[in-house]
Design a protein around this motif. Structure first.
Motif, PDB file in Angstrom:
ATOM      1  N   PRO A 129       5.173  -3.751 -15.823  1.00 20.84           N
ATOM      2  CA  PRO A 129       5.429  -4.722 -14.751  1.00 20.84           C
ATOM      3  C   PRO A 129       4.875  -4.266 -13.395  1.00 20.84           C
ATOM      4  CG  PRO A 129       7.375  -4.483 -16.106  1.00 20.84           C
ATOM      5  CD  PRO A 129       6.416  -3.407 -16.548  1.00 20.84           C
ATOM      6  N   VAL A 130       4.941  -2.972 -13.111  1.00 26.22           N
ATOM      7  CA  VAL A 130       4.398  -2.475 -11.846  1.00 26.22           C
ATOM      8  C   VAL A 130       2.869  -2.482 -11.897  1.00 26.22           C
ATOM      9  CG1 VAL A 130       4.309  -0.525 -10.239  1.00 26.22           C
ATOM     10  CG2 VAL A 130       6.453  -1.074 -11.399  1.00 26.22           C
ATOM     11  N   GLN A 131       2.325  -2.129 -13.042  1.00 23.70           N
ATOM     12  CA  GLN A 131       0.862  -2.130 -13.183  1.00 23.70           C
ATOM     13  C   GLN A 131       0.300  -3.541 -12.967  1.00 23.70           C
ATOM     14  OE1 GLN A 131      -1.209  -1.335 -17.049  1.00 23.70           O
ATOM     15  NE2 GLN A 131      -2.054   0.384 -15.892  1.00 23.70           N
ATOM     16  N   LEU A 132       1.047  -4.551 -13.423  1.00 23.76           N
ATOM     17  CA  LEU A 132       0.563  -5.926 -13.259  1.00 23.76           C
ATOM     18  C   LEU A 132       0.470  -6.306 -11.778  1.00 23.76           C
ATOM     19  CD1 LEU A 132       2.343  -7.659 -16.266  1.00 23.76           C
ATOM     20  CD2 LEU A 132      -0.116  -7.251 -15.994  1.00 23.76           C
ATOM     21  N   ILE A 133       1.270  -5.676 -10.936  1.00 30.16           N
ATOM     22  CA  ILE A 133       1.130  -5.912  -9.488  1.00 30.16           C
ATOM     23  C   ILE A 133      -0.169  -5.274  -9.004  1.00 30.16           C
ATOM     24  CG2 ILE A 133       2.112  -5.482  -7.204  1.00 30.16           C
ATOM     25  CD1 ILE A 133       4.874  -5.524  -8.584  1.00 30.16           C
ATOM     26  N   GLN A 134      -0.442  -4.051  -9.446  1.00 30.90           N
ATOM     27  CA  GLN A 134      -1.720  -3.418  -9.072  1.00 30.90           C
ATOM     28  C   GLN A 134      -2.883  -4.309  -9.501  1.00 30.90           C
ATOM     29  OE1 GLN A 134      -0.885   0.255 -11.359  1.00 30.90           O
ATOM     30  NE2 GLN A 134      -1.019   1.384  -9.431  1.00 30.90           N
ATOM     31  N   CYS A 135      -2.711  -5.003 -10.614  1.00 37.46           N
ATOM     32  CA  CYS A 135      -3.789  -5.820 -11.181  1.00 37.46           C
ATOM     33  C   CYS A 135      -4.153  -7.028 -10.322  1.00 37.46           C
ATOM     34  CB  CYS A 135      -3.411  -6.289 -12.584  1.00 37.46           C
ATOM     35  SG  CYS A 135      -3.564  -4.982 -13.829  1.00 37.46           S
ATOM     36  N   ILE A 136      -3.245  -7.451  -9.440  1.00 36.25           N
ATOM     37  CA  ILE A 136      -3.549  -8.608  -8.601  1.00 36.25           C
ATOM     38  C   ILE A 136      -4.851  -8.370  -7.830  1.00 36.25           C
ATOM     39  CG2 ILE A 136      -2.787  -9.910  -6.558  1.00 36.25           C
ATOM     40  CD1 ILE A 136       0.092  -9.507  -7.621  1.00 36.25           C
ATOM     41  N   TRP A 137      -5.101  -7.125  -7.440  1.00 33.03           N
ATOM     42  CA  TRP A 137      -6.301  -6.823  -6.655  1.00 33.03           C
ATOM     43  C   TRP A 137      -7.503  -6.470  -7.523  1.00 33.03           C
ATOM     44  CZ3 TRP A 137      -1.332  -5.517  -5.119  1.00 33.03           C
ATOM     45  CH2 TRP A 137      -0.912  -6.114  -3.949  1.00 33.03           C
ATOM     46  N   MET A 138      -7.285  -6.275  -8.812  1.00 34.25           N
ATOM     47  CA  MET A 138      -8.376  -5.895  -9.727  1.00 34.25           C
ATOM     48  C   MET A 138      -8.189  -6.589 -11.066  1.00 34.25           C
ATOM     49  SD  MET A 138      -9.119  -1.896  -9.419  1.00 34.25           S
ATOM     50  CE  MET A 138      -9.940  -1.252  -8.011  1.00 34.25           C
ATOM     51  N   PRO A 139      -8.165  -7.921 -11.080  1.00 32.21           N
ATOM     52  CA  PRO A 139      -7.816  -8.625 -12.326  1.00 32.21           C
ATOM     53  C   PRO A 139      -8.784  -8.353 -13.472  1.00 32.21           C
ATOM     54  CG  PRO A 139      -8.574 -10.162 -10.629  1.00 32.21           C
ATOM     55  CD  PRO A 139      -8.409  -8.858  -9.959  1.00 32.21           C
ATOM     56  N   GLU A 140     -10.018  -7.915 -13.130  1.00 26.23           N
ATOM     57  CA  GLU A 140     -11.000  -7.693 -14.203  1.00 26.23           C
ATOM     58  C   GLU A 140     -10.930  -6.275 -14.767  1.00 26.23           C
ATOM     59  OE1 GLU A 140     -12.361 -10.286 -15.184  1.00 26.23           O
ATOM     60  OE2 GLU A 140     -11.897 -11.536 -13.424  1.00 26.23           O
TER      61      GLU A 140
END
Ligand code: NFD
Length: 251
Positions: free
Chosen positions: A230-241
């Motif tokens: 769940p925390v990693q998915l927040i990081q992913c907002i800036w690097m969705p690819e």
């Protein structure tokens, strides 16, 4: 950098926002009196001679309950932890308690020569040990850590240039030592790597292993998760690819 412009208005405004909207369960507080008590801690004083004890009256006046299972500590992951807390709303880091909410991201200090706030220059974080801001965060961290109960979370940075767990950090030197084995049922460590950074430390490795040993010695039950999703998915907002963000990996 001097005191944050409009400090008084911001602090009183944030206090009212907190007790009125963000966390009414904090109960009745007099935000003007809280501001006056806070200001008296550092006004007219040498900004390098403010002790942790000086903040006690302010911290006591602002105290409120922290629900069991909501305490979450962090080191070198402050932004991410606050973002996670703001989204899930089922954790309450120090910055989501009244005192932390009032002062997070702000800077303040006084000066010996006048009762005005010092808008010119406040000491840098490491310029002197007992500076107004550092003593506040240390003192607030003691109060916050003592209140932790139930299942506690700790978010550390697995890509840290130094070490994920540093005994000299506020988490390592203050919060950890004030956790109460009788109140805490277990501790969950979340080791978050920067998506584009290197995986320097993980559960059971390096300084995390040292922390795990320390927790065991103190008698805590604990578990450790690398890159808690769940925390990693927040990081992913800036690097969705990024490959770690791929929800449906191609086989
Ligand atoms: P950190 P920590 N220069 O990430 N807390 O374990 C400047 F300018 O290393 C909350 O020490 O983690 N600032 C807050 C610095 C502050 C420097 C402190 C530096 N060299 C402690 N080193 C807060 N909300 O601001 C450190 N800082 C400042 C409590 C900088 O603002 C939390 O409950 C950095 O973001 C958390 O569990 C902050 O200190 C734990 O202690 C934290 O440094 C995090 O302290």
């Amino acid at each position: 950098r001097g005191t944050t412009a409009n400090l008084e208005e911001i602090v009183i405004g944030r206090c009212n926002d907190y007790i009125g909207l963000k966390n009414p369960a904090a109960g009745k507080k007099n935000c003007t009196l809280l501001w006056q008590t806070l200001k008296s801690v550092f006004a007219s004083k040498d900004p390098c001679k403010i002790t942790q004890d000086d903040y006690k009256p302010f911290l006591t006046m602002a105290e409120h309950d922290i629900p069991s299972g909501k305490s979450i500590f962090w080191s070198q992951t402050g932004e991410l932890t606050r973002q996670y807390a703001d989204i899930v709303k089922n954790v309450m880091p120090l910055e989501s308690t009244l005192t932390g909410y009032m002062l997070n991201g702000l800077n303040w200090c006084g000066q010996r020569s006048s009762s005005e706030l010092n808008y010119e220059v406040c000491p840098a974080w490491n310029e002197c040990e007992e500076n107004a801001a550092k003593s506040f965060w240390r003192s607030a961290s003691v109060v916050y850590a003592k209140k932790a109960s139930g299942e506690v979370k700790v978010v550390l940075n697995g890509s840290s240039q130094t070490r994920a767990f540093r005994t000299e950090s506020i988490f390592g030197s203050i919060e950890l030592g004030n956790l109460d084995t009788n109140r805490i049922s277990s501790i969950q460590l979340w080791i978050m790597d920067n998506l584009s950074g290197s995986d320097k430390e993980s559960c059971g490795v390096g300084s995390i292993a040292q922390l795990e040993i320390a927790l065991k010695h103190k008698g805590f039950k604990f578990s450790c998760i690398d890159n808690y999703r769940p925390v990693q998915l927040i990081q992913c907002i800036w690097m969705p690819e990024h490959k770690s963000c791929n929800i449906c990996p191609k086989n």
